[in-house]
Design a protein around this motif. Structure first.
Motif, mmCIF file in Angstrom:
data_model
loop_
_atom_site.group_PDB
_atom_site.id
_atom_site.type_symbol
_atom_site.label_atom_id
_atom_site.label_comp_id
_atom_site.label_asym_id
_atom_site.label_seq_id
_atom_site.Cartn_x
_atom_site.Cartn_y
_atom_site.Cartn_z
ATOM 1 N N VAL A 482 0.789 -1.069 -0.020
ATOM 2 C CA VAL A 482 0.365 0.104 -0.110
ATOM 3 C C VAL A 482 1.089 1.082 0.002
ATOM 4 C CG1 VAL A 482 -1.634 0.948 1.195
ATOM 5 C CG2 VAL A 482 -2.209 -1.181 1.281
ATOM 6 N N LYS A 483 0.824 1.776 -0.825
ATOM 7 C CA LYS A 483 1.668 3.415 -0.868
ATOM 8 C C LYS A 483 0.449 4.838 0.296
ATOM 9 C CE LYS A 483 2.360 7.885 -3.603
ATOM 10 N NZ LYS A 483 2.175 7.826 -5.691
ATOM 11 N N ILE A 484 1.534 5.215 1.229
ATOM 12 C CA ILE A 484 0.692 6.476 2.398
ATOM 13 C C ILE A 484 0.615 7.498 1.518
ATOM 14 C CG2 ILE A 484 0.789 6.473 4.936
ATOM 15 C CD1 ILE A 484 -0.270 3.680 3.931
ATOM 16 N N ILE A 485 -0.104 7.731 1.648
ATOM 17 C CA ILE A 485 -0.123 9.729 1.786
ATOM 18 C C ILE A 485 -0.661 10.023 3.242
ATOM 19 C CG2 ILE A 485 -0.961 11.598 0.821
ATOM 20 C CD1 ILE A 485 -0.975 9.796 -1.937
ATOM 21 N N SER A 486 0.588 10.561 4.090
ATOM 22 C CA SER A 486 -0.210 11.223 5.461
ATOM 23 C C SER A 486 -0.194 12.308 5.220
ATOM 24 C CB SER A 486 0.834 9.884 6.682
ATOM 25 O OG SER A 486 2.117 11.220 6.033
ATOM 26 N N GLU A 487 -0.875 12.819 6.752
ATOM 27 C CA GLU A 487 -0.877 14.132 6.592
ATOM 28 C C GLU A 487 -1.812 14.743 5.975
ATOM 29 O OE1 GLU A 487 1.662 16.277 10.084
ATOM 30 O OE2 GLU A 487 3.038 15.104 8.239
ATOM 31 N N ALA A 488 -2.842 14.543 4.663
ATOM 32 C CA ALA A 488 -3.277 14.986 3.923
ATOM 33 C C ALA A 488 -4.619 15.406 3.936
ATOM 34 C CB ALA A 488 -3.167 13.182 2.946
ATOM 35 N N LEU A 489 -4.752 16.052 3.527
ATOM 36 C CA LEU A 489 -6.147 17.137 3.912
ATOM 37 C C LEU A 489 -6.768 17.172 2.002
ATOM 38 C CD1 LEU A 489 -6.046 19.803 6.441
ATOM 39 C CD2 LEU A 489 -6.940 17.399 6.978
ATOM 40 N N VAL A 490 -8.132 16.785 1.996
ATOM 41 C CA VAL A 490 -8.614 16.422 0.702
ATOM 42 C C VAL A 490 -8.903 17.484 1.085
ATOM 43 C CG1 VAL A 490 -10.133 15.698 -0.905
ATOM 44 C CG2 VAL A 490 -8.939 14.184 0.489
ATOM 45 N N LYS A 491 -9.079 18.555 -0.618
ATOM 46 C CA LYS A 491 -9.218 20.122 -0.520
ATOM 47 C C LYS A 491 -10.264 19.564 -1.738
ATOM 48 C CE LYS A 491 -8.398 24.659 -2.424
ATOM 49 N NZ LYS A 491 -6.598 25.822 -3.386
ATOM 50 N N SER A 492 -10.009 19.253 -3.076
ATOM 51 C CA SER A 492 -11.786 18.846 -3.645
ATOM 52 C C SER A 492 -11.110 17.615 -4.226
ATOM 53 C CB SER A 492 -11.058 20.231 -4.615
ATOM 54 O OG SER A 492 -10.409 20.213 -5.575
ATOM 55 N N VAL A 493 -12.323 17.348 -5.183
ATOM 56 C CA VAL A 493 -12.272 16.133 -6.066
ATOM 57 C C VAL A 493 -12.860 16.332 -7.992
ATOM 58 C CG1 VAL A 493 -12.426 13.337 -6.325
ATOM 59 C CG2 VAL A 493 -11.921 15.041 -4.054
ATOM 60 N N VAL A 494 -12.524 16.205 -8.902
ATOM 61 C CA VAL A 494 -13.114 16.850 -9.951
ATOM 62 C C VAL A 494 -12.411 14.664 -10.929
ATOM 63 C CG1 VAL A 494 -12.562 18.896 -9.707
ATOM 64 C CG2 VAL A 494 -10.426 17.334 -10.838
ATOM 65 N N SER A 495 -13.387 15.192 -11.478
ATOM 66 C CA SER A 495 -13.731 13.977 -12.808
ATOM 67 C C SER A 495 -12.330 14.362 -14.237
ATOM 68 C CB SER A 495 -15.093 13.160 -13.221
ATOM 69 O OG SER A 495 -14.820 12.509 -13.515
ATOM 70 N N LYS A 496 -11.205 14.011 -14.336
ATOM 71 C CA LYS A 496 -10.798 14.701 -15.573
ATOM 72 C C LYS A 496 -10.677 13.997 -16.210
ATOM 73 C CE LYS A 496 -7.658 18.454 -17.148
ATOM 74 N NZ LYS A 496 -6.968 19.580 -16.394
ATOM 75 N N ASP A 497 -10.595 13.453 -17.598
ATOM 76 C CA ASP A 497 -10.014 12.557 -18.797
ATOM 77 C C ASP A 497 -10.034 11.003 -17.858
ATOM 78 O OD1 ASP A 497 -8.848 14.759 -19.850
ATOM 79 O OD2 ASP A 497 -7.589 14.224 -18.598
ATOM 80 N N ASP A 498 -11.179 10.532 -17.485
ATOM 81 C CA ASP A 498 -11.138 9.124 -17.323
ATOM 82 C C ASP A 498 -10.881 9.058 -16.246
ATOM 83 O OD1 ASP A 498 -12.922 6.946 -17.268
ATOM 84 O OD2 ASP A 498 -11.870 5.852 -18.561
ATOM 85 N N LYS A 499 -10.416 10.702 -15.060
ATOM 86 C CA LYS A 499 -9.505 10.058 -14.303
ATOM 87 C C LYS A 499 -9.815 10.341 -12.848
ATOM 88 C CE LYS A 499 -5.859 6.777 -14.724
ATOM 89 N NZ LYS A 499 -5.706 6.101 -13.827
ATOM 90 N N LEU A 500 -10.282 10.633 -11.661
ATOM 91 C CA LEU A 500 -10.418 11.041 -10.898
ATOM 92 C C LEU A 500 -9.166 12.038 -9.894
ATOM 93 C CD1 LEU A 500 -13.325 9.115 -8.752
ATOM 94 C CD2 LEU A 500 -13.731 10.407 -10.026
#
Length: 732
Positions: A482-500
């Motif tokens: 598993v790839k861990i990304i700590s201290e991460a606060l989500v600002k926004s989520v968009v759908s673009k080019d068949d990816k999130l």
């Protein structure tokens, strides 16, 4: 009364005349003796001079006759009035039956008289004897005294109506609730014929709670019509054929359980254990019967069976196979047959949601407008997964590619997604998020699936574990792929080019194919508004007392219950063991046990077959902690614990034991702190005001009763190393 007045008018003048004569004789006797007596004795009337003795005797005779005659008349008058009153009451009581037997058959239902069901008697002739039992086609079958003595009514009182009787009993029920439909015009015009059913009390007394029926004390025939006959009402209102009953659900159940999770099943099993003939109805919006939720994020992901999403069977860490369902389908009876089940049973009404609850009327309404009344009710609605607001505002396309993991359908959906996409991002570093990360990470080693886990804390389960143990756990999760990304606060989520595209507040950008939001649970309290139940403003959930009661005949258990812990204060717990124990206790109290909730529930989490922990009490990383660790052996793993207990659902074994006087280990305690990476097994104590309020057993199993006793005692401990010896962590 007229005769009494006439007699009195006749005797009164005689009495007054006799009294006057008596007084004159007395005065004359006094003058003859030369003095006026101050008091005339009663005996003087009989010994008066010869001139007045006969008149005195006449006076006494008349007065005595008057008294005796008045007493006899009063007795006969009262007796005659009582007899006429009783005759009138009997006439009124028998009027519905007379009306029925004197009139020809005029059924208000649409059933043809010539085609009665095989078990129903044919309608009587117009000149039938009044003593004959009424036909099943006639709507005049009501709770009259004559019918109360019939065998059919007696059977219904026992809550075991035969299959052939609903057509006879149903019209009597409708007459109580809807007299316009069932009563003929002549009967409707006479108030004594149809007695309205009294509304059920909003707050039953404790004595009534122990009875399976919520009404007060109706006669036998009335209670028969009020309970078992009513459930079949909707089934045969339009036709005399009993076959439509198989398509209708009973409109009354003694025990109603809202929610189809662990708490409901535990309550149903407890009710049936204390009341073997109980009829229990479970209503759930899911399409499957009650099941265990922990395997959805644990063992099911490690199954080698490609059809695991269909069978929902898994191998425990000890290799034994079992299903996630508590019981096979044969354990339950059809909801349509619950009202007529001879020995009671448990029925599950799937795919139905309770949208309204009438506490005063003791009934609920489903999303298809079906109404079901109850005597006692359990609310075990659990919770709904939380979502991030940035995801909810991102639009429909993002929501379609986001999983809120909770139910069987979510497991099936995520399993399918994980086999068809190249990247999955899990948002959340708690129990569920870390378990899913390890499970999907193990699967990524067999494919090119990329698994990313992000959370705002510094390490996995950072809100629960001390920082050093959280960092160790994070490294363990990384080793699972598993790839861990700590201290991460989500600002926004968009759908673009068949990816999130997930934009973080620190500027980092993460691209993924699918999102799993594991950011907590919100208690489901949708029924609170319509039911008028209190919701705790701090912890959420229905606020209940020590017996898990929200009202006198309403209980709450599981994730939705906010209860008072005598040691730790008011709490709300979202774990499997709490659902089992609170559901079991609620079921006992629904059958009259009146037991308080003393149990300290535990929970457990496994990061694969090699690392697991069990916890109890308040485990919050913001509290001071003391950890005592030792070197782990081959038996200090979840797999070994499962092999020893025989089940991977460890609360099933933990909750059945109680701690007596634990014996401390004779092995010496560690003289210093272990190497920073050696957290093979150990005990972590969480302190508040120098008192242990929470304990985590890290790779230490089957010791939870000891931890429960330590928290229950609530004592200060000068040396927690000595307390750790009670768990025998230093034994090889």
């Amino acid at each position: 009364m007229l005769k009494c007045r006439t007699l009195w008018r006749t005797l009164a003048p005689l009495a007054r005349t006799s009294s006057t004569v008596c007084r004159q004789n007395a005065r004359r006797a006094g003058l003859n003796n030369g003095r006026l007596p101050a008091c005339v004795p009663a005996a003087h009337m009989s010994t008066a001079p010869a001139g007045g003795g006969r008149e005195n005797q006449l006076y006494v005779l008349l007065v005595g006759a008057t008294c005796v005659g008045g007493a006899i008349y009063a007795y006969r008058t009262v007796k005659g009035d009582s007899q006429r009153y009783q005759d009138r009451i009997d006439e009124i009581s028998s009027r519905p039956l007379k009306t029925f037997t004197e009139e020809p058959a005029t059924p208000t239902q649409s059933e043809p008289p010539a085609a009665p069901s095989p078990a129903e008697p044919s309608p009587p002739a117009p000149d039938a004897d009044p003593a004959d039992p009424p036909s099943a086609e006639e709507p005049a079958v009501e709770a009259s005294p004559q019918e109360a003595a019939e065998p059919a009514a007696a059977l219904i009182v026992e809550e075991e109506p035969p299959a052939a009787e609903p057509a006879e009993a149903r019209p009597g029920v409708v007459a109580e609730d809807e007299p316009v439909i069932e009563a003929s015009p002549e009967e409707a015009a006479e108030p004594p014929v149809v007695e309205p059913e009294p509304s059920p009390p909003s707050e039953p007394t404790p004595a009534e709670l122990t009875e399976p029926v919520a009404e007060s004390e109706p006669p036998a025939a009335e209670s028969a019509a009020a309970e078992p006959a009513e459930p079949q009402l909707e089934a045969v209102t339009e036709s005399g054929d009993a076959s439509p009953a198989s398509h209708k659900v009973s409109s009354h159940t003694p025990y109603l359980l809202i929610g189809g999770g662990t708490a409901s099943f535990a309550a149903a099993r407890s009710i049936r254990a204390r009341d073997p003939g109980a009829r229990v109805l479970i209503v759930t919006d899911e399409l499957v019967p009650p099941y265990m939720r922990p395997p959805l994020s644990k063992e099911l992901w490690f199954s080698d069976d490609p059809s695991v999403t269909e069978t929902l069977r898994f191998k425990q860490w000890n290799g034994k196979e079992r299903s996630i369902y508590f019981q096979p389908p044969s354990f339950y009876i059809n909801a349509e047959e619950l009202g007529s089940a001879e020995n009671g049973g448990v029925a599950v009404l799937t795919g139905k949601k309770v949208v309204h609850m009438d506490v005063r009327g003791n009934k609920i309404k489903l999303d298809d407008d079906t109404e079901i009344s109850y005597d006692k009710c359990l609310i075990a609605t659990g919770g709904v997964p939380r979502n991030l607001q940035v995801i909810e505002r991102a639009g429909e396309e993002v929501m379609k590619r986001t999983t809120l993991f909770r139910k069987v359908e979510d497991f099936k959906s995520l399993d399918k997604v994980s086999r068809n996409v190249k990247s999955i991002t899990i948002i959340g570093g708690g129990f569920l998020g870390s378990e899913l990360a390890c499970a999907l990470g193990r699967r990524s080693t067999e494919s090119d699936l990329e698994v990313i886990q992000m959370y705002p804390e510094k390490g996995n389960m950072g809100k629960v574990l001390p920082e050093y143990l959280s960092n160790w756990t994070t490294e363990k999760v990384k080793k699972e792929g598993v790839k861990i990304i700590s201290e991460a606060l989500v600002k926004s989520v968009v759908s673009k080019d068949d990816k999130l595209e997930i934009q973080l507040k620190d500027g980092r950008l993460v691209k993924t194919d699918h999102i799993v939001a594991a950011v907590g649970l919100e208690p489901n309290v949708d029924l609170a508004k319509s039911a008028g139940l209190e919701v705790d403003s701090d912890f959420g959930g229905f606020r209940v007392n020590a017996e898990l009661q929200a009202r006198s005949n309403i209980w709450v258990a599981g994730d939705a219950a906010c209860f008072y812990d005598i040691r730790l204060g008011r709490r709300r717990v979202e774990h499997h063991d709490h659902a089992v124990v609170s559901g079991r206790l609620a079921g006992e109290n629904m059958t009259g046990a009146n037991k308080p909730y003393w149990h300290q529930s535990m929970f457990w989490s496994d990061l694969g077959p090699d690392v697991g922990y069990e916890a109890i009490g308040i485990v919050d990383s913001s509290l001071p902690t003391v950890g005592v660790f030792a070197k782990a052996t081959a038996k200090d793993t979840p797999k070994a614990a499962t092999e020893e207990s025989g089940t991977g659902i460890r609360s099933e074994s933990e909750t059945e034991h109680t701690a007596s006087s634990p014996v401390a280990s004779s092995a010496p305690s560690p003289t210093g702190v272990q190497h920073k990476d050696e957290y093979g097994k150990g005990v972590i104590f969480y302190l508040r005001d120098k008192v242990v309020v929470g304990i985590i057993l890290w790779n230490v199993f089957n010791r939870m009763p000891i931890a429960r006793k330590i928290i229950k005692d609530g004592e200060e401990h000068a040396d927690l190393n000595e307390v750790a010896k009670l768990f025998n962590i230093h034994d090889d």
